[in-house]
Design a protein around this motif. Structure first.
Motif, PDB file in Angstrom:
ATOM      1  N   ILE A 118      32.861  -2.275  54.699  1.00  0.00           N
ATOM      2  CA  ILE A 118      31.720  -2.998  54.108  1.00  0.00           C
ATOM      3  C   ILE A 118      31.296  -4.152  55.004  1.00  0.00           C
ATOM      4  O   ILE A 118      30.107  -4.343  55.281  1.00  0.00           O
ATOM      5  CB  ILE A 118      32.082  -3.499  52.700  1.00  0.00           C
ATOM      6  N   ARG A 119      32.263  -4.926  55.473  1.00  0.00           N
ATOM      7  CA  ARG A 119      31.951  -6.063  56.349  1.00  0.00           C
ATOM      8  C   ARG A 119      31.297  -5.582  57.648  1.00  0.00           C
ATOM      9  O   ARG A 119      30.391  -6.235  58.177  1.00  0.00           O
ATOM     10  CB  ARG A 119      33.221  -6.838  56.665  1.00  0.00           C
ATOM     11  N   TYR A 120      31.776  -4.452  58.165  1.00  0.00           N
ATOM     12  CA  TYR A 120      31.224  -3.936  59.419  1.00  0.00           C
ATOM     13  C   TYR A 120      29.743  -3.610  59.273  1.00  0.00           C
ATOM     14  O   TYR A 120      28.922  -3.951  60.133  1.00  0.00           O
ATOM     15  CB  TYR A 120      31.993  -2.695  59.863  1.00  0.00           C
ATOM     16  N   PHE A 121      29.376  -2.965  58.176  1.00  0.00           N
ATOM     17  CA  PHE A 121      27.977  -2.593  57.973  1.00  0.00           C
ATOM     18  C   PHE A 121      27.122  -3.795  57.554  1.00  0.00           C
ATOM     19  O   PHE A 121      25.921  -3.830  57.833  1.00  0.00           O
ATOM     20  CB  PHE A 121      27.871  -1.475  56.937  1.00  0.00           C
ATOM     21  N   GLU A 122      27.734  -4.777  56.898  1.00  0.00           N
ATOM     22  CA  GLU A 122      27.013  -5.992  56.535  1.00  0.00           C
ATOM     23  C   GLU A 122      26.749  -6.861  57.753  1.00  0.00           C
ATOM     24  O   GLU A 122      25.686  -7.493  57.858  1.00  0.00           O
ATOM     25  CB  GLU A 122      27.818  -6.807  55.506  1.00  0.00           C
ATOM     26  N   ASN A 123      27.730  -6.918  58.670  1.00  0.00           N
ATOM     27  CA  ASN A 123      27.634  -7.790  59.845  1.00  0.00           C
ATOM     28  C   ASN A 123      28.024  -7.014  61.103  1.00  0.00           C
ATOM     29  O   ASN A 123      29.092  -7.248  61.689  1.00  0.00           O
ATOM     30  CB  ASN A 123      28.563  -9.000  59.679  1.00  0.00           C
ATOM     31  N   PRO A 124      27.185  -6.064  61.545  1.00  0.00           N
ATOM     32  CA  PRO A 124      27.544  -5.229  62.702  1.00  0.00           C
ATOM     33  C   PRO A 124      27.711  -6.015  63.996  1.00  0.00           C
ATOM     34  O   PRO A 124      28.383  -5.542  64.923  1.00  0.00           O
ATOM     35  CB  PRO A 124      26.361  -4.255  62.802  1.00  0.00           C
ATOM     36  N   GLU A 125      27.126  -7.217  64.056  1.00  0.00           N
ATOM     37  CA  GLU A 125      27.249  -8.021  65.277  1.00  0.00           C
ATOM     38  C   GLU A 125      28.562  -8.796  65.322  1.00  0.00           C
ATOM     39  O   GLU A 125      28.938  -9.360  66.361  1.00  0.00           O
ATOM     40  CB  GLU A 125      26.069  -8.997  65.367  1.00  0.00           C
ATOM     41  N   GLU A 126      29.290  -8.820  64.211  1.00  0.00           N
ATOM     42  CA  GLU A 126      30.523  -9.597  64.113  1.00  0.00           C
ATOM     43  C   GLU A 126      31.663  -8.896  64.839  1.00  0.00           C
ATOM     44  O   GLU A 126      31.841  -7.678  64.720  1.00  0.00           O
ATOM     45  CB  GLU A 126      30.869  -9.765  62.626  1.00  0.00           C
TER      46      GLU A 126
END
Length: 223
Positions: A40-48
């Motif tokens: 979920i975090r990856y798709f929410e913040n792909p630049e992270e």
């Protein structure tokens, strides 16, 4: 037609039931490669930046093991997944309108992080109870803590003890000192907002409190 649909529904439920047990048994030995929250975090913040390195319990400082138990669930080694005294206190405080943290144990948090998604609903909570029961049944307390320490969010894009130790203190998890371990444990209530290093005044106060609790608890004994 209705009977056929009902049989199909029962088969799906049966398959999901058996699959859930199989996953819990597999993860008794196999490292957890990723969690729903990580996805979920990856798709929410792909630049992270994404940092997650699984390590064995022997590669995680006993200080960090003790710090998270002292800060998150001091009755961890004694309960069967649910701390009913803490739940009762949380209910009473909520009735009084006091803002307090929930009564989720390390076992519950592990079940939620590994098998479920972050959502506040009775359905998700029911599944959390179910998976908590399963991991307490099939895993040891040491394994539960090992999976917890390797899977939880410990900063933006930081998952697990090894990534946290390297990011916050520039060293492997096995070399964390008492106060460094307490610093990581101190940010767990809100790891995307708090920083383990440098610590704010609030985090420093939490660190000092956690160290006192660690001294009171002493060494963890999994036997």
């Amino acid at each position: 037609m209705i009977r056929k649909i009902f049989r199909i529904f029962l088969r799906i439920i049966g398959f999901l039931f058996l699959f859930s047990i199989l996953m819990v048994i597999v993860y008794k030995w196999v490292p957890v490669p990723f969690t729903p929250l990580m996805a979920i975090r990856y798709f929410e913040n792909p630049e992270e930046d994404f940092r997650h390195d699984w390590v064995s319990m022997e590669e995680i400082s006993p200080q960090l093991q003790l710090a998270v138990v002292a800060s998150e669930d001091q009755n961890f080694l004694n309960h069967n997944g649910f701390d009913f005294d803490a739940i009762e206190k949380a209910i009473e405080n909520n009735k009084k309108g006091k803002k307090v943290r929930g009564a989720s144990t390390i076992s519950q948090q592990t079940a939620k992080n590994v098998f479920l998604w972050p959502e506040r609903s009775w359905f998700r909570k029911g599944l959390e109870v179910y998976f908590t029961f399963l991991i307490e049944l099939f895993w040891s307390k040491e394994r539960i803590l090992e999976v917890y320490l390797n899977s939880i969010e410990m900063g933006k894009g930081i998952y697990g003890a090894q990534a946290a130790a390297e990011t916050w203190f520039g060293k492997p998890a096995t070399n964390l000192s008492v106060y460094e371990a307490a610093g990581i444990a101190a940010i767990l209530p809100n790891p995307r907002e708090y920083r383990a290093n440098p610590a704010s005044n609030y985090i420093q106060q939490r660190k000092n409190w956690i160290v006192r609790q660690m001294n009171n608890l002493g060494k963890l004994n999994f036997n």
